[in-house]
Design a protein around this motif. Sequence first.
Motif, mmCIF file in Angstrom:
data_model
loop_
_atom_site.group_PDB
_atom_site.id
_atom_site.type_symbol
_atom_site.label_atom_id
_atom_site.label_comp_id
_atom_site.label_asym_id
_atom_site.label_seq_id
_atom_site.Cartn_x
_atom_site.Cartn_y
_atom_site.Cartn_z
ATOM 1 N N LYS A 74 -29.363 13.484 3.301
ATOM 2 C CA LYS A 74 -29.804 13.546 4.883
ATOM 3 C C LYS A 74 -29.774 12.146 5.646
ATOM 4 C CE LYS A 74 -31.335 17.691 4.085
ATOM 5 N NZ LYS A 74 -30.681 18.480 4.104
ATOM 6 N N ILE A 75 -30.064 11.022 4.986
ATOM 7 C CA ILE A 75 -29.798 9.617 5.497
ATOM 8 C C ILE A 75 -28.008 9.756 6.130
ATOM 9 C CG2 ILE A 75 -29.915 7.535 5.456
ATOM 10 C CD1 ILE A 75 -32.778 8.161 4.198
ATOM 11 N N ALA A 76 -27.393 10.198 4.804
ATOM 12 C CA ALA A 76 -26.263 10.160 5.080
ATOM 13 C C ALA A 76 -25.421 10.746 6.463
ATOM 14 C CB ALA A 76 -25.123 10.207 4.334
ATOM 15 N N ILE A 77 -26.406 12.580 5.758
ATOM 16 C CA ILE A 77 -26.093 13.450 7.220
ATOM 17 C C ILE A 77 -26.052 12.288 8.395
ATOM 18 C CG2 ILE A 77 -26.259 15.345 7.800
ATOM 19 C CD1 ILE A 77 -26.322 16.225 5.039
ATOM 20 N N VAL A 78 -27.175 11.886 8.687
ATOM 21 C CA VAL A 78 -27.726 11.671 10.268
ATOM 22 C C VAL A 78 -26.593 10.599 10.290
ATOM 23 C CG1 VAL A 78 -29.361 10.521 11.586
ATOM 24 C CG2 VAL A 78 -29.741 12.439 10.632
ATOM 25 N N ILE A 79 -26.536 9.316 9.649
ATOM 26 C CA ILE A 79 -25.647 8.371 9.525
ATOM 27 C C ILE A 79 -24.410 8.836 10.085
ATOM 28 C CG2 ILE A 79 -25.598 5.771 9.187
ATOM 29 C CD1 ILE A 79 -28.038 5.732 7.993
ATOM 30 N N GLY A 80 -24.226 8.713 9.689
ATOM 31 C CA GLY A 80 -22.607 9.672 10.004
ATOM 32 C C GLY A 80 -21.936 10.603 10.964
ATOM 33 N N PHE A 81 -22.719 10.906 10.473
ATOM 34 C CA PHE A 81 -22.513 11.971 12.425
ATOM 35 C C PHE A 81 -22.835 11.354 13.717
ATOM 36 C CE2 PHE A 81 -22.616 15.911 9.656
ATOM 37 C CZ PHE A 81 -21.053 16.700 10.382
ATOM 38 N N ALA A 82 -23.968 9.994 13.311
ATOM 39 C CA ALA A 82 -24.684 9.074 14.651
ATOM 40 C C ALA A 82 -23.198 8.377 15.046
ATOM 41 C CB ALA A 82 -25.485 8.522 14.328
ATOM 42 N N SER A 83 -22.802 8.284 13.947
ATOM 43 C CA SER A 83 -21.602 7.009 13.883
ATOM 44 C C SER A 83 -20.703 7.564 14.543
ATOM 45 C CB SER A 83 -20.967 6.683 12.227
ATOM 46 O OG SER A 83 -22.053 5.754 11.639
ATOM 47 N N VAL A 84 -20.139 8.843 14.391
ATOM 48 C CA VAL A 84 -18.430 9.315 14.704
ATOM 49 C C VAL A 84 -19.120 9.441 15.836
ATOM 50 C CG1 VAL A 84 -17.564 11.475 14.469
ATOM 51 C CG2 VAL A 84 -18.169 10.282 12.569
ATOM 52 N N GLY A 85 -20.236 10.052 16.553
ATOM 53 C CA GLY A 85 -20.978 9.809 17.875
ATOM 54 C C GLY A 85 -20.459 9.166 18.846
ATOM 55 N N PHE A 86 -21.193 7.831 17.973
ATOM 56 C CA PHE A 86 -21.308 6.404 18.441
ATOM 57 C C PHE A 86 -19.283 5.863 19.173
ATOM 58 C CE2 PHE A 86 -20.678 1.711 17.473
ATOM 59 C CZ PHE A 86 -21.187 1.127 18.795
ATOM 60 N N PHE A 87 -18.562 6.406 18.074
ATOM 61 C CA PHE A 87 -17.226 6.041 18.792
ATOM 62 C C PHE A 87 -16.593 6.655 19.153
ATOM 63 C CE2 PHE A 87 -18.041 3.709 14.087
ATOM 64 C CZ PHE A 87 -17.879 2.276 14.546
ATOM 65 N N ILE A 88 -16.797 7.948 18.654
ATOM 66 C CA ILE A 88 -15.919 9.037 19.813
ATOM 67 C C ILE A 88 -16.805 8.014 21.208
ATOM 68 C CG2 ILE A 88 -16.539 11.210 20.515
ATOM 69 C CD1 ILE A 88 -16.015 12.097 18.128
ATOM 70 N N SER A 89 -18.480 8.043 21.682
ATOM 71 C CA SER A 89 -18.314 7.467 22.661
ATOM 72 C C SER A 89 -17.728 6.611 23.251
ATOM 73 C CB SER A 89 -19.605 7.460 22.379
ATOM 74 O OG SER A 89 -20.137 6.346 22.182
ATOM 75 N N ILE A 90 -17.615 5.839 22.130
ATOM 76 C CA ILE A 90 -16.695 4.436 23.154
ATOM 77 C C ILE A 90 -15.455 4.658 23.562
ATOM 78 C CG2 ILE A 90 -15.782 2.231 22.117
ATOM 79 C CD1 ILE A 90 -18.355 1.549 20.578
ATOM 80 N N TRP A 91 -14.530 5.944 22.914
ATOM 81 C CA TRP A 91 -12.827 5.725 22.666
ATOM 82 C C TRP A 91 -13.547 7.258 24.480
ATOM 83 C CZ3 TRP A 91 -10.986 10.442 22.834
ATOM 84 C CH2 TRP A 91 -9.443 10.664 23.047
ATOM 85 N N LEU A 92 -14.645 7.818 24.343
ATOM 86 C CA LEU A 92 -14.243 8.262 25.743
ATOM 87 C C LEU A 92 -14.248 7.806 26.618
ATOM 88 C CD1 LEU A 92 -16.261 12.228 24.618
ATOM 89 C CD2 LEU A 92 -14.024 11.651 25.385
ATOM 90 N N GLY A 93 -15.880 7.076 26.697
ATOM 91 C CA GLY A 93 -16.260 6.158 27.367
ATOM 92 C C GLY A 93 -14.780 5.077 27.895
ATOM 93 N N MET A 94 -13.578 4.558 27.611
ATOM 94 C CA MET A 94 -12.304 3.814 27.535
ATOM 95 C C MET A 94 -11.217 4.109 28.405
ATOM 96 S SD MET A 94 -11.981 1.586 24.242
ATOM 97 C CE MET A 94 -10.551 0.539 24.811
ATOM 98 N N ARG A 95 -11.670 5.917 28.175
ATOM 99 C CA ARG A 95 -10.123 6.740 28.384
ATOM 100 C C ARG A 95 -11.149 7.268 29.984
ATOM 101 N NH1 ARG A 95 -5.660 8.576 26.576
ATOM 102 N NH2 ARG A 95 -6.044 10.938 27.556
ATOM 103 N N LEU A 96 -11.807 7.886 29.795
ATOM 104 C CA LEU A 96 -12.565 8.416 30.939
ATOM 105 C C LEU A 96 -12.996 7.621 32.382
ATOM 106 C CD1 LEU A 96 -15.045 11.137 29.551
ATOM 107 C CD2 LEU A 96 -12.499 11.451 30.191
ATOM 108 N N ILE A 97 -13.277 6.324 31.646
ATOM 109 C CA ILE A 97 -13.642 5.305 33.128
ATOM 110 C C ILE A 97 -12.600 4.426 33.357
ATOM 111 C CG2 ILE A 97 -15.165 2.762 33.394
ATOM 112 C CD1 ILE A 97 -17.345 3.617 31.628
ATOM 113 N N ASN A 98 -11.637 4.280 32.516
ATOM 114 C CA ASN A 98 -10.374 3.974 33.155
ATOM 115 C C ASN A 98 -9.215 4.589 33.656
ATOM 116 O OD1 ASN A 98 -11.548 0.983 32.652
ATOM 117 N ND2 ASN A 98 -11.641 1.722 30.948
ATOM 118 N N THR A 99 -8.975 5.718 34.545
ATOM 119 C CA THR A 99 -8.316 6.846 34.057
ATOM 120 C C THR A 99 -8.821 7.810 35.513
ATOM 121 O OG1 THR A 99 -9.213 8.703 33.307
ATOM 122 C CG2 THR A 99 -7.696 8.080 31.977
ATOM 123 N N ASN A 100 -7.520 7.801 36.342
ATOM 124 C CA ASN A 100 -8.091 8.561 37.850
ATOM 125 C C ASN A 100 -9.228 10.386 37.754
ATOM 126 O OD1 ASN A 100 -6.823 6.767 39.090
ATOM 127 N ND2 ASN A 100 -4.633 7.145 38.746
#
Length: 462
Positions: free
Chosen positions: A354-380
């Motif tokens: 359960k810890i692995a599931i939560v941390i795993g998906f949380a980490s994926v969400g964390f890195f996806i949010s970084i990627w989306l943030g860079m894409r969305l905030i720096n585009t028109n």
Amino acid sequence: MNDKWLAVKGMRYTVYGMRLLFTFLLFSLLPFTSLAQQNGTKVYYFTIDDVIAKPAQRITELAVKEAENQKADILLLRLNTFGGELEAAENIRTLLLDAPMPVFVFIDKNAASAGALISIACDSIYMAHGASIGAASVVNQTGEVMPDKYQSYMRSMMRSTAMATGRDPDIAQAMVDPDVEIKGISEKGKVLTLTTSEAIKLGFCEGEANSKEEVMKLAGIDDYYFVEQNPGIIERIILFLLNPLVSGILIMIMIGGIYFELQTPGVGFPLVAALTAAALYFAPHYLHGLAEHWEILLFILGIGLVLLEIFVLPGFGVAGISGIILILTGLVLSMTPNFGFDFSFVPPTMLIKKIAIVIGFASVGFFISIWLGMRLINTNTRLGTIALKTELGKETGFISQDLALNELVGKTGRAITFLRPAGKVEIEDEIYDAISELGWVDKDAEIKVTRFENSQLMVTLC
């Protein structure tokens, strides 16, 4: 013109929303509506055709409740499973033992492990040709046999369940314990698994049937009709949200939304998305009795600390880190079959998973949010307007610092606050922010400006 257009559009969306709500309520009520009254023995029929887990427990709870509400004469379960979670199997067993009407089970091929316990809890067992029942040892996620305290608990449940339904408890125990030897039935060193013919011979099965109609024929019931379980849309949504993959995606949205809000405070949408995902995650787990009040409270407290860090406290410190820890802890515990603060029957491997599931998906969400943030905030895009993309150069009159403060270099004044090393100073009746090159400077001390660097006045004692 824009206001009028927005008003018309808002009204249109309101109408659409009301239509969707009406349709939602209509379809959620349809499964509970009977169009015609039928005569004969009413048989409430439902199916478990998957791993024994919380969704299967939810299906059984609904079946027993609806069968009782509809005054069914018999509850018939079609079962095909290789096993699953011990806690869910025990709860299903209890539901079937306590059902107010006779319970039949039709084993369509497999009733292994937890499925064997569920089958033995039924009043009558019918098995398809080539089916099997048994092999009920408690194992972990990798298939390794768990320590004896878990086997002892399972042996006790199998024995007591068999005695409650009038079956041989020794045979039931042999399905768990390889040390149990029953002459002519079970060899020592192997857990017992019975075929259809063997189960009939030993009195663990009432007969061979290959359909629910054949089950009724073997039971000697000719005048009958089936009422099949048909969950409403609300229950379908709940079962959908309990899917581990969906739960993982919701965790990704929660963690990603919280992180995105931390990076861009005031945007609002990421935080709304995170809170919505949290509601969709906890609601079905709470309805299943998996998420307890105090576990949800931990998560809410964590959210509160994160919000405190975002809107009240500058930077990201103790409150924010503590909030993230409480959020992850609440998510992990809400997926764990503990009873209050009692984790006796939570295998360490399950907790690690359960810890692995939560941390795993949380980490994926964390890195996806970084990627989306860079894409969305720096585009028109509309979201991109929260970032400043205009270059402010010296050609248009912008400079990096106020050069007028250079004129203060060499002048003297006094500290009007303590400098630790930052504070405020007064020079020629004007107040400025300054940093002491000596570290600590007492209030009212005489100071001298030594230099102007990085938009800061640097001072020392006179």
